[in-house]
Design a protein around this motif. Structure first.
Motif, short mmCIF file in Angstrom:
data_model
loop_
_atom_site.label_atom_id
_atom_site.label_comp_id
_atom_site.label_asym_id
_atom_site.label_seq_id
_atom_site.Cartn_x
_atom_site.Cartn_y
_atom_site.Cartn_z
N GLY A 66 -12.81 6.89 44.77
CA GLY A 66 -12.57 6.70 43.35
C GLY A 66 -12.30 7.97 42.58
O GLY A 66 -12.10 7.93 41.37
N THR A 67 -12.28 9.12 43.26
CA THR A 67 -12.02 10.40 42.61
C THR A 67 -10.56 10.80 42.81
O THR A 67 -10.04 10.69 43.93
N HIS B 165 -7.64 -1.27 41.54
CA HIS B 165 -8.71 -1.82 42.38
C HIS B 165 -8.17 -2.75 43.47
O HIS B 165 -8.80 -2.90 44.52
N VAL C 13 -19.75 4.47 47.93
CA VAL C 13 -18.82 3.98 46.91
C VAL C 13 -17.62 3.34 47.60
O VAL C 13 -17.05 3.91 48.53
N TYR D 200 -14.38 2.55 46.09
CA TYR D 200 -13.53 2.75 44.91
C TYR D 200 -14.39 2.97 43.67
O TYR D 200 -14.52 4.08 43.20
N ASP D 201 -15.00 1.93 43.11
CA ASP D 201 -15.84 2.12 41.92
C ASP D 201 -17.07 1.22 41.92
O ASP D 201 -17.71 1.04 40.89
N HIS D 202 -17.40 0.63 43.07
CA HIS D 202 -18.58 -0.22 43.14
C HIS D 202 -19.40 0.10 44.39
O HIS D 202 -18.96 0.86 45.25
N ALA E 132 -18.50 -2.73 39.33
CA ALA E 132 -18.35 -1.37 38.80
C ALA E 132 -19.42 -1.07 37.75
O ALA E 132 -19.99 0.02 37.72
N GLU F 189 -22.37 1.87 37.75
CA GLU F 189 -22.54 2.78 36.60
C GLU F 189 -23.98 2.75 36.10
O GLU F 189 -24.55 3.79 35.78
N ARG G 271 -23.91 10.23 43.48
CA ARG G 271 -22.89 10.46 44.49
C ARG G 271 -23.08 11.83 45.11
O ARG G 271 -23.32 12.81 44.42
#
Length: 226
Positions: free
Chosen positions: A29-30, A77, A112, A114-116, A189, A193, A203
């Motif tokens: 996701g970075t 995504h 992680v 991607y974002d979850h 996601a 967060e 992370r």
């Protein structure tokens, strides 16, 4: 044009070893520079730039300019979900090991996607939400129940804002290391967060690993028990 033509195009983009390594690096996701992706792929910078141009033309990556630098990321995504599914197929059909997925225990436990949150802890979270009736799952489809809407709103998650986005609120994602599904979509996601905002986990630098603190692990497990 036959549908198989598009499938073949995407397959050829993902199937090149260098491009596959670049895409896997972006699963964290970075956004990364071409130089960083060249290192991940083990190729020269000019070669990496050529690969990235093809991935961009194919709609798999996006690029953002900041000053003198260009930063590359997965296009959205849905590309991440496709890659996670391909990893699952590769783990199933590839050389058999006693444990599928990554050899690194930390990557297997929590990482992680991607974002979850993925890995064993991501799968456990979805299992908990389903078992408590907060999320209903039918095959690959998932939806939030009324009880779930009340619960997640109580956690401070803005469901109204999430509902206005084109992205699905709830979606299952086949976890390639556990071979079962974890929670993706907007809610997945938002939960990652929240976990990080609470200080339960962080992370690891230059890694997809999500490392829980002892206290964070206890709090996470209490959340799963409801």
């Amino acid at each position: 044009m036959k549908a198989g033509t598009d499938l073949a195009q995407i397959g050829s983009l993902v199937g090149d070893p260098a491009r596959a390594n670049m895409l896997a690096a972006l699963m964290g996701g970075t956004a990364l520079t071409a130089s960083e992706l060249a290192l991940e792929a083990g190729v020269t910078l000019p070669t990496a730039s050529a690969h990235l141009a093809k991935l961009g033309e194919g709609g798999l990556v996006s690029v953002a300019r900041q000053g003198r630098h260009r930063y590359y990321a997965l296009a959205d995504h849905s590309v991440a979900a496709m890659l996670e599914n391909i990893m699952g197929v590769a783990a199933t059909l590839g050389p058999k090991r006693v444990l599928p997925g990554p050899r690194d225990k930390a990557m297997r436990e929590a990482r992680v996607c991607y974002d979850h949150l993925a890995g064993e802890m991501g799968v456990a979270m979805l299992d908990s939400f389903v078992g408590r009736g907060l999320i209903r799952v039918d095959g690959e489809q998932a939806e939030m129940s009324e009880a779930g809407a009340s619960y997640f709103a109580g956690l401070g998650i803005d469901l109204d804002a999430m509902g206005r986005k084109r992205r699905p609120m709830c979606r299952t994602c086949l976890d390639w290391s556990v071979r079962r599904s974890h929670l993706a979509g907007g809610l997945g996601a938002a939960m990652l967060e929240r976990i990080q905002a609470k200080g339960w986990a962080r992370r690891e630098k230059d890694s997809r690993v999500v490392r829980f603190t002892p206290m964070g692990r206890r709090e996470f497990e209490m959340m799963l028990r409801g």
